[in-house]
Design a protein around this motif. Structure first.
Motif: not given
Length: 242
Positions: A23-34
């Motif tokens: 899931d690209l959207i979830d992946f990138l949101h997690r990237l931002a949070s990390r």
């Protein structure tokens, strides 16, 4: 030692995301949070280029940052835009310096009004292919350490490889269809966030986290869940309010 262990865990998490349904959207949101978690920064935005060659905001560590990034794109100015165009990291941008921010027009003033004092932009690239950039924000005047800059680039590289590999797996060649689909998905998610925020009288961040909390254990794509919310085919009482 603890920070090194956490860094390794997050890199493994990014790689593991390729194994399950991506899931690209979830992946990138997690990237931002990390990035906020690992780096000495207060907020992070992720921009990806669309099929027309224009940068679009696709994820952020919070809603406040997303709005700032949109402002930067509207004026085609800002460190993140320059980073994408040049392929070079833009580090230690002092938002309070008229000389440093002269090329960024109203972006710097808007960023200061949002409470930020320093920003950095990290390219998302694989060899000569650049697909976007990370924008890191400090709420104080601060220089990014060499180790943090290297870690930010490593996270951006992992994200880039993940995106390009998934596009290759799904389509057999590297084209722009997945990013276009992700941008369409983002619209649906923004609409669903607005529906929940209005219905529950909560912030957009809280609405988004409720969507993620519902989708992840059910292995649903965020975009699919968002469309159900917008179309009214899902009883939103089933979602957990933050």
């Amino acid at each position: 030692m603890a920070s090194q262990q956490r860094t390794l865990e997050i890199l493994v998490e990014a790689v593991d995301s390729l194994i399950d349904d991506f899931d690209l959207i979830d992946f990138l949101h997690r990237l931002a949070s990390r990035c906020v978690e690992l780096l000495d920064v207060d907020a992070v935005g992720v921009m990806i280029v669309d099929p027309h060659g224009e940068l679009q905001v696709i994820a952020a560590s919070d809603e406040h940052t997303r709005l700032l990034e949109l402002f930067a794109l509207q004026h085609e100015q800002g460190p993140c835009v320059e980073c994408y165009r040049s392929g070079q990291a833009q580090l230690d941008i002092d938002l309070e310096s008229p000389q440093v921010t002269a090329a960024f027009g109203p972006f710097a003033e808007h960023a200061r009004q949002a409470g930020f004092r320093t920003t950095h932009a990290i390219p998302m690239r694989l060899r000569h292919q650049i697909i976007g950039a990370l924008n890191l924000f400090h709420s104080r005047t601060a220089r990014i350490s060499e180790s943090d800059a290297q870690l930010a680039q490593a996270l951006a590289d992992v994200a880039t490889i993940a995106i390009l590999q998934q596009r290759t797996i799904e389509q057999g060649n590297v084209d722009k269809a997945q990013l276009q689909a992700a941008l369409h998905s983002r619209v649906a998610i923004e609409q669903a966030k607005g529906v929940l925020a209005e219905r529950w009288q909560v912030g957009l961040d809280e609405a988004f986290e409720s969507l993620r909390d519902y989708a992840r254990p059910r292995r649903m794509r965020l975009a699919d869940l968002a469309r159900q919310v917008v179309e009214g085919t899902l009883d939103t009482a089933a979602l957990v309010r933050r």
